[in-house]
Motif scaffolding. Structure first.
Motif, mmCIF file in Angstrom:
data_model
loop_
_atom_site.group_PDB
_atom_site.id
_atom_site.type_symbol
_atom_site.label_atom_id
_atom_site.label_comp_id
_atom_site.label_asym_id
_atom_site.label_seq_id
_atom_site.Cartn_x
_atom_site.Cartn_y
_atom_site.Cartn_z
ATOM 1 N N ARG A 48 16.020 -54.290 13.822
ATOM 2 C CA ARG A 48 16.978 -55.375 13.579
ATOM 3 C C ARG A 48 17.775 -55.103 12.302
ATOM 4 O O ARG A 48 19.002 -55.259 12.269
ATOM 5 C CB ARG A 48 16.251 -56.722 13.502
ATOM 6 C CG ARG A 48 15.808 -57.239 14.861
ATOM 7 C CD ARG A 48 15.318 -58.673 14.810
ATOM 8 N NE ARG A 48 14.113 -58.826 14.022
ATOM 9 C CZ ARG A 48 12.866 -58.711 14.488
ATOM 10 N NH1 ARG A 48 12.673 -58.411 15.765
ATOM 11 N NH2 ARG A 48 11.827 -58.881 13.704
ATOM 12 N N ARG A 49 17.094 -54.676 11.242
ATOM 13 C CA ARG A 49 17.765 -54.375 9.971
ATOM 14 C C ARG A 49 18.730 -53.203 10.120
ATOM 15 O O ARG A 49 19.887 -53.265 9.689
ATOM 16 C CB ARG A 49 16.720 -54.063 8.880
ATOM 17 C CG ARG A 49 17.346 -53.642 7.545
ATOM 18 C CD ARG A 49 16.285 -53.277 6.525
ATOM 19 N NE ARG A 49 15.330 -52.285 6.982
ATOM 20 C CZ ARG A 49 15.558 -50.976 7.096
ATOM 21 N NH1 ARG A 49 16.750 -50.474 6.795
ATOM 22 N NH2 ARG A 49 14.609 -50.145 7.505
ATOM 23 N N LYS A 52 21.895 -53.984 12.071
ATOM 24 C CA LYS A 52 22.786 -54.825 11.268
ATOM 25 C C LYS A 52 23.481 -53.983 10.199
ATOM 26 O O LYS A 52 24.694 -54.067 10.020
ATOM 27 C CB LYS A 52 21.981 -55.960 10.623
ATOM 28 C CG LYS A 52 22.822 -56.963 9.903
ATOM 29 C CD LYS A 52 23.638 -57.781 10.884
ATOM 30 C CE LYS A 52 24.257 -58.993 10.229
ATOM 31 N NZ LYS A 52 25.052 -59.759 11.161
ATOM 32 N N ASP A 58 23.755 -57.937 15.590
ATOM 33 C CA ASP A 58 22.414 -58.489 15.680
ATOM 34 C C ASP A 58 21.843 -58.118 17.033
ATOM 35 O O ASP A 58 22.544 -58.224 18.059
ATOM 36 C CB ASP A 58 22.443 -60.013 15.530
ATOM 37 C CG ASP A 58 22.893 -60.429 14.138
ATOM 38 O OD1 ASP A 58 22.286 -59.966 13.158
ATOM 39 O OD2 ASP A 58 23.865 -61.210 14.041
ATOM 40 N N GLU A 60 18.146 -58.166 19.608
ATOM 41 C CA GLU A 60 16.792 -58.631 19.891
ATOM 42 C C GLU A 60 15.998 -57.403 20.331
ATOM 43 O O GLU A 60 16.442 -56.674 21.224
ATOM 44 C CB GLU A 60 16.819 -59.678 21.007
ATOM 45 C CG GLU A 60 15.451 -60.141 21.428
ATOM 46 C CD GLU A 60 15.485 -61.083 22.627
ATOM 47 O OE1 GLU A 60 14.420 -61.628 22.948
ATOM 48 O OE2 GLU A 60 16.554 -61.249 23.248
ATOM 49 N N TRP A 86 21.767 -56.647 22.722
ATOM 50 C CA TRP A 86 22.839 -57.030 21.807
ATOM 51 C C TRP A 86 22.965 -58.547 21.838
ATOM 52 O O TRP A 86 23.222 -59.143 22.879
ATOM 53 C CB TRP A 86 24.108 -56.374 22.288
ATOM 54 C CG TRP A 86 25.306 -56.474 21.403
ATOM 55 C CD1 TRP A 86 25.497 -57.292 20.328
ATOM 56 C CD2 TRP A 86 26.503 -55.718 21.546
ATOM 57 N NE1 TRP A 86 26.733 -57.091 19.783
ATOM 58 C CE2 TRP A 86 27.377 -56.124 20.523
ATOM 59 C CE3 TRP A 86 26.920 -54.747 22.434
ATOM 60 C CZ2 TRP A 86 28.648 -55.583 20.378
ATOM 61 C CZ3 TRP A 86 28.174 -54.208 22.291
ATOM 62 C CH2 TRP A 86 29.024 -54.613 21.264
#
Length: 109
Positions: A48-49, A52, A58, A60, A86
């Motif tokens: 996730r990091r 980003k 972002d 899942e 996404w």
């Protein structure tokens, strides 16, 4: 051994791949996006990091896809791949020079 993550992000039957920047051992090579797990971070948090930071989106993190061990001259990499979805944002690569959506059958070693 370093543990890194990779996102398998699908869209309309295509998977996202990205071309690494021109620094480091794998400069200019294509990869599934992801990165190194930081201290105290789970693989899912890492993905996730990284998505980003590297693509401004972002995601899942879904099911675990599999792992591979890569031995290079100076390091061994434990690669953990996860299906991702996404969620939001527009792709804007910050560390890769290029990205593409490709059919899985067109991926080569």
């Amino acid at each position: 051994m370093k543990t890194v993550t990779a996102a398998i992000l699908m869209k309309n039957g295509h998977v996202l791949i990205a071309k690494r920047g021109y620094d480091g051992n794998a400069a200019g090579k294509w990869e599934f996006p992801g990165g190194k797990i930081e201290a105290g971070e789970t693989p899912e948090e890492c993905l996730r990091r990284e998505m980003k930071e590297e693509f401004c989106i972002d995601v899942e993190v879904k099911e675990f896809f599999g792992k591979s061990i890569y031995r290079y001259e100076n390091v061994t990499i434990n690669l953990l791949a996860y299906w991702t979805r996404w969620v939001s944002g527009n792709i804007f690569p910050t560390v890769h020079t290029e990205y593409r959506w490709v059919k899985p059958k067109d991926l080569v070693k």
